[in-house]
Design a protein around this motif. Structure first.
Motif, short mmCIF file in Angstrom:
data_model
loop_
_atom_site.label_atom_id
_atom_site.label_comp_id
_atom_site.label_asym_id
_atom_site.label_seq_id
_atom_site.Cartn_x
_atom_site.Cartn_y
_atom_site.Cartn_z
N ARG A 1 -7.14 1.48 10.75
CA ARG A 1 -6.27 2.02 9.69
C ARG A 1 -6.15 3.53 9.77
O ARG A 1 -5.07 4.08 9.54
N VAL B 1 -2.56 0.50 -4.37
CA VAL B 1 -2.26 -0.87 -3.96
C VAL B 1 -1.64 -1.58 -5.16
O VAL B 1 -2.23 -1.60 -6.24
N VAL C 1 -8.47 -4.46 1.17
CA VAL C 1 -8.00 -3.16 0.70
C VAL C 1 -9.13 -2.49 -0.07
O VAL C 1 -9.99 -3.14 -0.64
N VAL D 1 0.86 -1.17 0.00
CA VAL D 1 0.00 0.00 0.00
C VAL D 1 0.91 1.23 0.00
O VAL D 1 1.79 1.35 0.85
N GLU E 1 -7.14 -10.36 4.20
CA GLU E 1 -6.87 -8.93 4.39
C GLU E 1 -7.61 -8.13 3.30
O GLU E 1 -7.76 -8.59 2.18
#
Length: 194
Positions: free
Chosen positions: A144, A102, A87, A70, A85
């Motif tokens: 995050r 990404v 994104v 990232v 995970e």
């Protein structure tokens, strides 16, 4: 037809194992799959840009295999390499442009989820599905954002310290320290007291 049915069954089983969808029954996941372009498997080659900072998309990506980095404003923020995970959740859920890029570090396989497609589903359950997905994303988004704020704070403090060190080095030169390796460098390298 047989291949698509097998693929849908495989996707349903994969989805059901992910924390993001553990609040859904298999029948609900089947309904989401049948509703159109909402969930799909995607393969990205090494170095492919999966998400590009500054662009708009309502797709969220769940990593099944591979690793991604990232990058925000050209600086690598983190590497994600574990199955499950996620994104792209912040921009997709909040209908904002992507806040980071990404990039696939190796060949990757994702389950891609179109949040906009879920919003367009017919029937009262679409709002319930969105609510469940957003509930799942909330802790991740908070984590995050907190991490991003902490990283920004650390980087700001490092810039301040760097400026302070540059000012000290400048002052040492003004005091006549003209060695190639200044006292300040020796202190930073731990050699001044050896």
């Amino acid at each position: 037809m047989g291949k698509q049915l097998y693929l849908n069954t495989t996707i349903i089983e994969l989805l059901h194992k992910l924390p993001l969808f553990d609040r859904f029954t298999r029948d609900e996941l089947r309904k989401v799959l049948r509703s159109g372009d909402v969930i799909r498997l995607e393969r990205h080659k090494k170095n492919a840009v999966v998400i590009e900072e500054g662009t708009f998309s309502r797709w969220v990506y769940v990593l099944l295999r591979g690793a991604v980095k990232v990058v925000k404003a050209g600086a690598e923020i983190c590497v994600l390499e574990h199955c499950g995970e996620i994104v792209g959740e912040i921009g997709a859920v909040q209908s904002q442009v992507r806040s980071a890029t990404v990039v696939a570090l190796e060949e990757c396989i994702f389950i891609a989820i179109n949040i906009g497609g879920i919003e367009k589903m017919h029937g009262p359950e679409s709002l319930e599905y969105l609510h469940r997905i957003q509930e799942s994303f909330t802790p991740l988004i908070e984590e995050r954002l907190n991490k991003t704020l902490e990283v920004a704070d650390i980087m700001y403090r490092m810039r301040e310290k760097r400026q302070e060190l540059q000012d000290l080095e400048k002052r040492l030169r003004q005091l006549g320290v003209s060695e190639e390796k200044t006292v300040l460098h020796a202190l930073l390298d731990g050699e001044a007291f050896d």
